[in-house]
Design an enzyme around this catalytic site. Structure first.
Site, PDB file in Angstrom:
ATOM      1  N   ARG A 239      -3.207   2.748   7.597  1.00  0.00           N
ATOM      2  CA  ARG A 239      -2.027   1.959   8.125  1.00  0.00           C
ATOM      3  C   ARG A 239      -2.222   1.105   9.024  1.00  0.00           C
ATOM      4  NH1 ARG A 239      -0.246   3.871   4.053  1.00  0.00           N
ATOM      5  NH2 ARG A 239       1.712   4.970   3.899  1.00  0.00           N
ATOM      6  N   GLU A 268       3.989  -5.795   7.190  1.00  0.00           N
ATOM      7  CA  GLU A 268       3.609  -6.276   6.036  1.00  0.00           C
ATOM      8  C   GLU A 268       4.850  -6.903   5.157  1.00  0.00           C
ATOM      9  OE1 GLU A 268       1.857  -2.759   4.246  1.00  0.00           O
ATOM     10  OE2 GLU A 268       0.221  -2.752   5.554  1.00  0.00           O
ATOM     11  N   HIS A 287      -2.290  -4.228   0.636  1.00  0.00           N
ATOM     12  CA  HIS A 287      -1.994  -3.023   0.514  1.00  0.00           C
ATOM     13  C   HIS A 287      -1.806  -2.494  -0.975  1.00  0.00           C
ATOM     14  CE1 HIS A 287       0.318   0.302   2.947  1.00  0.00           C
ATOM     15  NE2 HIS A 287      -0.343   1.018   1.932  1.00  0.00           N
TER      16      HIS A 287
HETATM   17  C1  GLV Z   1      -0.276   4.067   0.544  1.00  0.00           C
HETATM   18  O1  GLV Z   1      -0.382   3.611   1.524  1.00  0.00           O
HETATM   19  C2  GLV Z   1       0.171   5.555   0.552  1.00  0.00           C
HETATM   20  O2  GLV Z   1       0.459   5.949   1.604  1.00  0.00           O
HETATM   21  O3  GLV Z   1       0.344   6.082  -0.531  1.00  0.00           O
END
Ligand code: GLV
Length: 334
Positions: A239, A268, A287
């Site tokens: 994260r 983001e 991401h």
């Molecule tokens: C993606 O970042 C997830 O947490 O699945």
């Protein structure tokens, strides 16, 4: 019996959506961009269940507007966007999609690691921008070896462990930091559990795999970055807020470390004027670590399975707040 009502905040892969549409009275937000918070609040007023993404903020404001809401089924393993404590208080079940994305996410951590160490993105740009004028030169685009290097894995849970297993194939020395011991990693991979300071000091590649919570916010800060070798790289696909981006920029700009590869950001989408994007020794992605056709389909199916289990009166397989059962006991609702 009337079908329970579900609001789905995005078009999730068909494998899951099809099941949800068959079993529930479902409404799906049709746009590519997320629904505004106000829309989620409005829609939540009248539903029994929400299907959420990690970009939806599901907090007390949403719960207060949603007297009938019983379960939030999230399409992600991380759930820092959901106020789980507030959910539990209100008897709202929260589920996630762990496991199915482990290997896919570990693959992508390696894609980032290899890309930054061997300058794959820079090399691509080098050709496309017409800079490749000399066929071969002994010092063209030199990077750093991955094999035989030391990897430091911060957070050796499911994904961190999968990253460690791949490191074995590169004959790496494997260090890891975790709040709990992982004897299987030590036994099977010869990995060594160390404190954070040792990890940051000794690793050639620091790869971050912790969930975002109070204790991990800005875990990678100026102090940790200053411990790293000048030749070392930071990889983050956990994260964004786990890394202090301002400190990282300083570290890269002033040459405390060699480079970074990031799939996640403090904000983001990250603004295009994020100073990190001006640096050649930074590899970025939007991401997408779990973004394979196979895995996203499985995640969507899990989202549906968690909902169905709950409404059939069974404990959802991926319940993140098991204590909620004391607030709202399971009961058959289909
Ligand atoms: C993606 O970042 C997830 O947490 O699945």
């Amino acid at each position: 019996m009337e079908k329970p009502k579900v609001y789905v905040t995005r078009e999730i892969p068909e494998r899951g959506l099809k099941i949800i549409r068959e079993r529930f009275d479902a409404e799906v937000w049709p746009e590519y961009a997320p629904p505004p918070k106000q829309v989620i609040i409005e829609k939540a007023r009248n539903v029994d269940a929400l299907v959420s993404l990690l970009s939806d903020k599901i907090d007390a404001e949403v719960f207060d507007a949603a007297p009938k809401l019983k379960i939030v089924s999230q399409l992600a393993v991380g759930f820092d966007n959901i106020d789980v404590q507030e959910a539990t208080k209100r008897g709202i079940y929260v589920t996630n999609t762990p496991g199915v994305l482990t290997e896919t996410t570990a693959d992508f951590a390696w894609a980032l690691l290899m890309a930054v160490a061997r300058r794959v993105v820079e090399a691509d740009k080098y050709i496309r921008s017409g800079k490749w004028k000399v066929g071969w030169h002994p010092s063209m685009l030199l990077g750093r070896d991955v094999h035989d290097a030391t990897i430091g894995i911060v957070g050796a849970g499911r994904i961190g462990s999968a990253v460690a297993r791949r490191a074995k194939g590169f004959n790496m020395r494997i260090l890891f930091y975790d709040v709990v011991p992982r004897p299987e990693l030590e036994r099977e991979l010869g990995a060594k559990r160390v404190d954070l300071e040792t990890l940051f000091r000794e690793a050639d590649f620091v790869s971050v795999h912790v969930p975002l919570m109070k204790a991990t916010y800005h875990l990678v800060d100026e102090e940790k970055l200053r411990l790293m070798k000048k030749t070392a790289y930071l990889i983050n696909n956990s994260r964004g807020p786990v890394v202090d981006e301002k400190a990282l920029y300083k570290a890269l700009k002033e040459g405390w470390i060699a480079g970074a590869a990031l799939d996640v950001f403090e904000q983001e989408p990250t603004p295009v004027d994020n100073p990190l994007l001006t640096l050649d020794n930074v590899v970025v992605a939007p991401h997408i670590s779990s973004a394979s056709y196979e895995t996203r389909s499985k995640m969507a199916e899990m989202v549906a399975e968690n909902l169905i289990a709950f409404f059939e009166g069974r404990k959802p397989p991926n319940l993140v707040n098991p204590e909620v059962v004391n607030v709202r006991p399971l009961s058959k609702q289909f």
